[in-house]
Design a protein around this motif. Structure first.
Motif, PDB file in Angstrom:
ATOM      1  N   SER A 124      49.365  -2.954 -71.674  1.00 37.24           N
ATOM      2  CA  SER A 124      48.643  -4.227 -71.619  1.00 37.24           C
ATOM      3  C   SER A 124      48.322  -4.562 -70.168  1.00 37.24           C
ATOM      4  CB  SER A 124      49.479  -5.349 -72.244  1.00 37.24           C
ATOM      5  OG  SER A 124      50.461  -5.807 -71.336  1.00 37.24           O
ATOM      6  N   PRO A 125      47.325  -5.436 -69.940  1.00 42.55           N
ATOM      7  CA  PRO A 125      46.982  -5.822 -68.566  1.00 42.55           C
ATOM      8  C   PRO A 125      48.124  -6.507 -67.830  1.00 42.55           C
ATOM      9  CG  PRO A 125      45.230  -6.435 -70.091  1.00 42.55           C
ATOM     10  CD  PRO A 125      46.405  -6.016 -70.928  1.00 42.55           C
ATOM     11  N   GLU A 126      49.091  -7.063 -68.586  1.00 46.88           N
ATOM     12  CA  GLU A 126      50.210  -7.751 -67.951  1.00 46.88           C
ATOM     13  C   GLU A 126      51.289  -6.789 -67.473  1.00 46.88           C
ATOM     14  OE1 GLU A 126      48.926  -8.776 -70.974  1.00 46.88           O
ATOM     15  OE2 GLU A 126      47.711 -10.272 -69.914  1.00 46.88           O
ATOM     16  N   ASP A 127      51.278  -5.553 -67.983  1.00 49.49           N
ATOM     17  CA  ASP A 127      52.255  -4.567 -67.533  1.00 49.49           C
ATOM     18  C   ASP A 127      51.961  -4.182 -66.087  1.00 49.49           C
ATOM     19  OD1 ASP A 127      53.522  -4.547 -69.988  1.00 49.49           O
ATOM     20  OD2 ASP A 127      52.272  -2.927 -70.772  1.00 49.49           O
ATOM     21  N   SER A 128      52.947  -3.576 -65.431  1.00 53.40           N
ATOM     22  CA  SER A 128      52.765  -3.256 -64.015  1.00 53.40           C
ATOM     23  C   SER A 128      51.613  -2.283 -63.795  1.00 53.40           C
ATOM     24  CB  SER A 128      54.064  -2.701 -63.421  1.00 53.40           C
ATOM     25  OG  SER A 128      54.558  -1.626 -64.196  1.00 53.40           O
ATOM     26  N   GLY A 129      51.401  -1.359 -64.728  1.00 55.23           N
ATOM     27  CA  GLY A 129      50.263  -0.457 -64.601  1.00 55.23           C
ATOM     28  C   GLY A 129      48.948  -1.197 -64.696  1.00 55.23           C
ATOM     29  N   GLY A 130      48.869  -2.132 -65.641  1.00 57.89           N
ATOM     30  CA  GLY A 130      47.663  -2.932 -65.780  1.00 57.89           C
ATOM     31  C   GLY A 130      47.406  -3.798 -64.564  1.00 57.89           C
ATOM     32  N   ARG A 131      48.464  -4.356 -63.993  1.00 54.32           N
ATOM     33  CA  ARG A 131      48.298  -5.194 -62.799  1.00 54.32           C
ATOM     34  C   ARG A 131      47.878  -4.357 -61.595  1.00 54.32           C
ATOM     35  NH1 ARG A 131      53.349  -7.466 -61.536  1.00 54.32           N
ATOM     36  NH2 ARG A 131      54.393  -6.336 -63.209  1.00 54.32           N
ATOM     37  N   ALA A 132      48.404  -3.132 -61.509  1.00 57.82           N
ATOM     38  CA  ALA A 132      47.974  -2.246 -60.426  1.00 57.82           C
ATOM     39  C   ALA A 132      46.496  -1.902 -60.576  1.00 57.82           C
ATOM     40  CB  ALA A 132      48.824  -0.974 -60.422  1.00 57.82           C
ATOM     41  N   PHE A 133      46.065  -1.687 -61.813  1.00 60.68           N
ATOM     42  CA  PHE A 133      44.650  -1.368 -62.030  1.00 60.68           C
ATOM     43  C   PHE A 133      43.767  -2.567 -61.698  1.00 60.68           C
ATOM     44  CE2 PHE A 133      40.912  -0.535 -64.829  1.00 60.68           C
ATOM     45  CZ  PHE A 133      40.455   0.576 -64.134  1.00 60.68           C
ATOM     46  N   GLN A 134      44.266  -3.774 -61.930  1.00 62.82           N
ATOM     47  CA  GLN A 134      43.497  -4.964 -61.567  1.00 62.82           C
ATOM     48  C   GLN A 134      43.269  -5.045 -60.061  1.00 62.82           C
ATOM     49  OE1 GLN A 134      45.454  -8.372 -63.313  1.00 62.82           O
ATOM     50  NE2 GLN A 134      45.334  -7.499 -65.371  1.00 62.82           N
ATOM     51  N   VAL A 135      44.216  -4.534 -59.279  1.00 62.90           N
ATOM     52  CA  VAL A 135      44.010  -4.476 -57.829  1.00 62.90           C
ATOM     53  C   VAL A 135      42.800  -3.591 -57.520  1.00 62.90           C
ATOM     54  CG1 VAL A 135      44.994  -3.728 -55.623  1.00 62.90           C
ATOM     55  CG2 VAL A 135      46.434  -4.918 -57.295  1.00 62.90           C
ATOM     56  N   LEU A 136      42.675  -2.485 -58.247  1.00 60.57           N
ATOM     57  CA  LEU A 136      41.559  -1.568 -58.012  1.00 60.57           C
ATOM     58  C   LEU A 136      40.235  -2.146 -58.506  1.00 60.57           C
ATOM     59  CD1 LEU A 136      43.142   1.893 -58.910  1.00 60.57           C
ATOM     60  CD2 LEU A 136      42.645   0.973 -56.659  1.00 60.57           C
ATOM     61  N   THR A 137      40.246  -2.766 -59.682  1.00 64.46           N
ATOM     62  CA  THR A 137      38.993  -3.354 -60.160  1.00 64.46           C
ATOM     63  C   THR A 137      38.561  -4.509 -59.261  1.00 64.46           C
ATOM     64  OG1 THR A 137      40.213  -4.761 -61.729  1.00 64.46           O
ATOM     65  CG2 THR A 137      39.343  -2.665 -62.562  1.00 64.46           C
ATOM     66  N   GLY A 138      39.526  -5.268 -58.749  1.00 68.01           N
ATOM     67  CA  GLY A 138      39.186  -6.329 -57.800  1.00 68.01           C
ATOM     68  C   GLY A 138      38.572  -5.767 -56.532  1.00 68.01           C
ATOM     69  N   LEU A 139      39.072  -4.629 -56.101  1.00 67.27           N
ATOM     70  CA  LEU A 139      38.504  -3.959 -54.934  1.00 67.27           C
ATOM     71  C   LEU A 139      37.056  -3.557 -55.188  1.00 67.27           C
ATOM     72  CD1 LEU A 139      38.496  -2.307 -52.265  1.00 67.27           C
ATOM     73  CD2 LEU A 139      39.530  -0.443 -53.579  1.00 67.27           C
ATOM     74  N   VAL A 140      36.793  -2.943 -56.334  1.00 64.38           N
ATOM     75  CA  VAL A 140      35.430  -2.504 -56.650  1.00 64.38           C
ATOM     76  C   VAL A 140      34.482  -3.699 -56.713  1.00 64.38           C
ATOM     77  CG1 VAL A 140      33.962  -1.402 -58.385  1.00 64.38           C
ATOM     78  CG2 VAL A 140      36.194  -0.408 -57.819  1.00 64.38           C
ATOM     79  N   GLU A 141      34.924  -4.787 -57.319  1.00 61.34           N
ATOM     80  CA  GLU A 141      34.083  -5.985 -57.378  1.00 61.34           C
ATOM     81  C   GLU A 141      33.778  -6.504 -55.972  1.00 61.34           C
ATOM     82  OE1 GLU A 141      32.555  -7.546 -59.875  1.00 61.34           O
ATOM     83  OE2 GLU A 141      33.177  -5.900 -61.182  1.00 61.34           O
ATOM     84  N   ALA A 142      34.760  -6.455 -55.085  1.00 67.10           N
ATOM     85  CA  ALA A 142      34.536  -6.893 -53.705  1.00 67.10           C
ATOM     86  C   ALA A 142      33.553  -5.962 -52.997  1.00 67.10           C
ATOM     87  CB  ALA A 142      35.863  -6.942 -52.949  1.00 67.10           C
ATOM     88  N   LEU A 143      33.670  -4.667 -53.233  1.00 62.32           N
ATOM     89  CA  LEU A 143      32.727  -3.714 -52.646  1.00 62.32           C
ATOM     90  C   LEU A 143      31.303  -3.997 -53.116  1.00 62.32           C
ATOM     91  CD1 LEU A 143      34.818  -0.427 -53.034  1.00 62.32           C
ATOM     92  CD2 LEU A 143      34.161  -1.483 -50.861  1.00 62.32           C
ATOM     93  N   LYS A 144      31.154  -4.360 -54.370  1.00 63.00           N
ATOM     94  CA  LYS A 144      29.827  -4.671 -54.908  1.00 63.00           C
ATOM     95  C   LYS A 144      29.289  -5.971 -54.308  1.00 63.00           C
ATOM     96  CE  LYS A 144      29.445  -3.928 -59.438  1.00 63.00           C
ATOM     97  NZ  LYS A 144      29.834  -3.866 -60.874  1.00 63.00           N
ATOM     98  N   ARG A 145      30.134  -6.983 -54.199  1.00 58.59           N
ATOM     99  CA  ARG A 145      29.689  -8.265 -53.640  1.00 58.59           C
ATOM    100  C   ARG A 145      29.243  -8.119 -52.192  1.00 58.59           C
ATOM    101  NH1 ARG A 145      34.316 -10.244 -56.240  1.00 58.59           N
ATOM    102  NH2 ARG A 145      35.429 -10.305 -54.237  1.00 58.59           N
ATOM    103  N   GLN A 146      29.921  -7.240 -51.445  1.00 62.17           N
ATOM    104  CA  GLN A 146      29.622  -7.087 -50.024  1.00 62.17           C
ATOM    105  C   GLN A 146      28.618  -5.975 -49.745  1.00 62.17           C
ATOM    106  OE1 GLN A 146      33.222  -7.052 -47.622  1.00 62.17           O
ATOM    107  NE2 GLN A 146      34.157  -8.678 -48.844  1.00 62.17           N
ATOM    108  N   GLY A 147      27.995  -5.459 -50.799  1.00 60.90           N
ATOM    109  CA  GLY A 147      26.920  -4.494 -50.622  1.00 60.90           C
ATOM    110  C   GLY A 147      27.359  -3.087 -50.293  1.00 60.90           C
ATOM    111  N   GLU A 148      28.644  -2.799 -50.428  1.00 58.16           N
ATOM    112  CA  GLU A 148      29.134  -1.446 -50.162  1.00 58.16           C
ATOM    113  C   GLU A 148      28.896  -0.524 -51.355  1.00 58.16           C
ATOM    114  OE1 GLU A 148      30.274  -0.360 -47.370  1.00 58.16           O
ATOM    115  OE2 GLU A 148      30.594  -2.205 -46.248  1.00 58.16           O
ATOM    116  N   VAL A 149      28.813  -1.112 -52.528  1.00 63.45           N
ATOM    117  CA  VAL A 149      28.561  -0.375 -53.764  1.00 63.45           C
ATOM    118  C   VAL A 149      27.452  -1.099 -54.517  1.00 63.45           C
ATOM    119  CG1 VAL A 149      29.534   0.226 -56.031  1.00 63.45           C
ATOM    120  CG2 VAL A 149      30.877   0.606 -53.960  1.00 63.45           C
ATOM    121  N   ALA A 150      26.534  -0.346 -55.095  1.00 62.93           N
ATOM    122  CA  ALA A 150      25.406  -0.943 -55.807  1.00 62.93           C
ATOM    123  C   ALA A 150      25.877  -1.728 -57.029  1.00 62.93           C
ATOM    124  CB  ALA A 150      24.424   0.145 -56.242  1.00 62.93           C
TER     125      ALA A 150
END
Length: 204
Positions: A124-150
């Motif tokens: 589940s997203p609440e498990d430690s694996g899910g929370r770790a993955f949320q760190v990565l998805t948050g990173l990708v969203e930030a890259l998109k907002r700042q124009g680093e990723v389309a």
């Protein structure tokens, strides 16, 4: 403190001690070196006493995996506070690879021993694996907002690709001393370049 609370505290202390010694055995001898007999000898309890807290060696392994994943998450989460997305990517990548190479037996137990141990942490997203993955998805969203990723790049597949690439790098370094020949720093520089401005330019 009442007798019930005292017993619960003592039970928790014994469980903590069992896991501490089990972790020391895994670090020293690998997961194959973790047996109930060795654990009982090291902690100076009878095997029967250990079975009061853990039904099996697998139960101990799952508890160690949970602790290990929490430790990995603790290394990754500070990167989420880096405001510059491209820098956050590099800091996060260094944290992940650093954890794996500094704690090889813990990493092997997390990802390279039994798929069921890892699966339990991603249910589940609440498990430690899910929370770790949320760190990565948050990173990708930030890259998109700042124009680093389309904007056209899907968040989840890129986050999964990034995790897979980092895992592959750690796994190769742990299992094949002569390959890759490039340094960790060179590999991380290449990876972060692929996942940032290069992606935006190729898809624009």
């Amino acid at each position: 403190m009442g007798s019930v609370e005292r017993r619960e505290r003592q039970k928790a202390e014994v469980r903590t001690a069992i896991l501490r010694v089990a972790r020391e055995l895994v670090v020293r001898e690998g997961f194959a070196g973790l047996t109930m007999r060795k654990l009982a000898e090291a902690i100076e309890y009878s095997p029967a006493a250990i079975y009061l807290h853990f039904k099996s060696r697998d139960d101990i392994a799952r508890a160690l995996c949970l602790q290990g994943f929490e430790a990995l998450l603790a290394r990754l989460e500070p990167a989420a506070h880096e405001p510059v997305a491209a820098r956050r990517l590099r800091v996060l990548a260094e944290a992940y690879v650093g954890f794996g190479l500094e704690h090889p037996e813990t990493y092997r137990l997390l990802f390279m021993t039994d798929p069921e141990y890892t699966t339990d942490i991603f249910r589940s997203p609440e498990d430690s694996g899910g929370r770790a993955f949320q760190v990565l998805t948050g990173l990708v969203e930030a890259l998109k907002r700042q124009g680093e990723v389309a904007d056209t790049v899907s968040t989840v597949p890129l986050a999964e690709f990034l995790w897979g690439a980092l895992h592959g790098l750690v796994s190769l370094k742990l299992t094949c001393p002569i390959f890759p020949t490039s340094s960790v720093d060179q590999l991380l520089e290449t990876l972060t370049g692929l996942c940032s401005q290069g992606s935006a330019k190729r898809t624009s």
